[in-house]
Enzyme design. Structure first.
Site, mmCIF file in Angstrom:
data_model
loop_
_atom_site.group_PDB
_atom_site.id
_atom_site.type_symbol
_atom_site.label_atom_id
_atom_site.label_comp_id
_atom_site.label_asym_id
_atom_site.label_seq_id
_atom_site.Cartn_x
_atom_site.Cartn_y
_atom_site.Cartn_z
ATOM 1 N N TYR A 144 0.866 -1.181 0.000
ATOM 2 C CA TYR A 144 0.000 0.000 0.000
ATOM 3 C C TYR A 144 0.895 1.221 0.000
ATOM 4 O O TYR A 144 1.894 1.266 0.726
ATOM 5 C CB TYR A 144 -0.872 0.008 1.263
ATOM 6 C CG TYR A 144 -1.708 1.270 1.414
ATOM 7 C CD1 TYR A 144 -3.017 1.309 0.940
ATOM 8 C CD2 TYR A 144 -1.182 2.411 2.023
ATOM 9 C CE1 TYR A 144 -3.778 2.455 1.057
ATOM 10 C CE2 TYR A 144 -1.940 3.565 2.144
ATOM 11 C CZ TYR A 144 -3.236 3.585 1.660
ATOM 12 O OH TYR A 144 -3.984 4.729 1.774
ATOM 13 N N GLU A 172 -3.378 7.638 -3.950
ATOM 14 C CA GLU A 172 -3.197 6.316 -3.326
ATOM 15 C C GLU A 172 -3.036 5.219 -4.373
ATOM 16 O O GLU A 172 -3.754 5.211 -5.370
ATOM 17 C CB GLU A 172 -4.442 6.026 -2.470
ATOM 18 C CG GLU A 172 -4.456 4.659 -1.834
ATOM 19 C CD GLU A 172 -5.820 4.332 -1.223
ATOM 20 O OE1 GLU A 172 -6.057 4.693 -0.064
ATOM 21 O OE2 GLU A 172 -6.655 3.712 -1.934
#
Ligand code: GDP
Ligand code: MN
Length: 399
Positions: free
Chosen positions: A112, A200
């Site tokens: 992530y 993101e």
């Protein structure tokens, strides 16, 4: 402002971050056709992904890795004929209008990574985890130590040594370290260049070793951006990515009249001037046991037409069982609101209770106008102050 994944992928690709090739289709046949050319280009897997402004698609069955055309057809049919429901959507889910068809990748590990503004430290921050993928929220909630942070100085931003340090902390090794480092730097720069409030990549994946990439390749396979609405005047590309079909139609209509309107779940429609007064009005409605159906700030400069439009928007919401008007006339004269109430009463009609509290500029003229129109607005009551107004509308709605 939010954008679709396929648009976010385009931004990433343009910044030099590796993203698998893909295209968008709107019908089952076109999805199958697009997948055929991806298979032909040498991919053994194709990934079919619903394009909606919400995450959690993987767990909801709206991201499917397919090995052949039949699997593609059934995945596309499912996605285009069911609404997607996830913890990030409204309870009724979202309609899927577009599907991304992309070349699938083999995954050795999912990471992530995101850049966002941390309000508590008043800085941007690079956030990353070696446990990326669909369970990142669970990881963040149960093991916050698995989420690594690198605060960014407002002047100098993400420095190469910080990016490299993050790559090592995440466990990248060999040639993958440099790939990950460059991706972090490019993501941080894109965040600034595009006036993003969040950028993101989840997951950022490491592929298994191949001859071309003996230490694996680092690739972005999902991306999400949000942008600062106040910067849209200088972000042409992002502006063009705006998809009205993904937004609340009432909010778009309000916006075109210069009104700030946010739809909520309750039953009391609120028409207020000034964001602060609007917030306190909502608080008072809540305090007295009611639930606001919206936040609406008509501002100081809205004309009668815009205010009438505001009433039309509130009254067209089927959940609205009562309307509370709370105006402190400073720049906005009270008589303008009164005229808009009267014109809404004649053109739209208040079938639901209406409570009006007016104070300030031209209030006497406004009261006279409203008194003269009482027969046309039988559901109207006047309130003496804010608390009285909130109590009256809550009582009227619950009776
Ligand atoms: P989200 O659930 O809305 O965040 O959608 P993602 O695009 O992140 O996909 C969810 C999950 O599907 C990922 O975490 C992967 O495990 C899997 N996935 C997505 N694309 C691929 C792919 O190209 N290959 C493989 N093997 N898995 C994929
Ligand atoms: Mn994802």
């Amino acid at each position: 402002m939010r954008i679709h994944e396929f648009q976010a992928r385009q931004i990433l690709a343009e910044s030099g971050i590796p993203v698998p090739a893909g295209g968008v289709a709107t019908t089952v046949d076109d999805v199958v056709k697009a997948s055929a050319s991806v298979f032909k280009s040498g991919s053994s897997i194709v990934v079919i992904k619903a394009q909606v402004h919400a995450g959690g698609r993987g767990k909801a069955g709206f991201v499917k890795v397919c090995k052949n055309k039949d699997e593609v057809r059934s995945a596309a049919t499912f996605m285009l004929s069911n609404r997607m429901v996830s913890p990030q959507t409204p309870p009724e889910g979202l309609e899927v209008k577009r599907i991304l068809v992309a070349s699938g990748v083999d995954i050795a590990k999912e990471f992530y990574v995101a850049v966002l503004t941390d309000r508590s430290t008043r800085r941007n921050v690079l956030i990353a985890s070696a446990e990326g993928g669909v369970d990142i929220e669970h990881v963040a909630a149960t093991r916050p130590e698995a989420i690594l942070r690198q605060p960014l100085d407002p002047g100098t931003g993400l420095q190469p040594f910080m990016a490299r340090d993050m790559a090592f902390r995440l466990g990248f090794s060999g040639k993958a370290v440099q790939q990950a480092t460059l991706i972090f730097l490019k993501l941080a720069q894109t965040f600034i260049d595009k006036d993003a409030t969040m950028a993101e990549i989840n997951p950022l994946v490491l592929t298994p070793p191949s001859t071309e990439f003996p230490d694996g390749q680092v690739v972005a396979i999902d991306a999400k951006f949000t942008f600062d609405d106040n910067a849209m005047f200088r972000q042409k590309q992002v502006q063009e990515f705006f998809d009205p079909a993904e937004e609340n139609p009432a909010e778009i209509r309000a916006n075109s009249f210069g009104l700030s309107y946010v739809a909520l779940e309750g039953s009391i429609g609120c028409l207020v001037n000034g964001a602060g007064l609007a917030m306190s009005t909502m608080d008072l409605v809540k305090l007295h046991g009611g639930d606001p159906a919206n936040f609406l700030d008509v501002g100081g400069s809205a004309n009668e037409e815009a205010v009438t439009e505001a009433f039309r928007i509130i009254l067209s919401d089927r959940r609205v069982q009562g309307v509370l008007v709370n105006i402190f006339g400073g720049i906005m004269p009270c008589d303008r609101i009164a005229r808009a109430i009267i014109s809404s009463a004649t053109t739209v009609g208040f079938r639901v209770p209406l409570v009006v509290r007016l104070e300030g500029t031209n209030v006497n003229e406004a009261r006279k106008l409203l008194d003269g129109a009482r027969s046309e607005i039988p559901t109207m009551q006047s309130a003496t102050d804010l608390t009285d107004a909130a109590k009256r509308i809550v009582a009227a709605v619950s009776s």
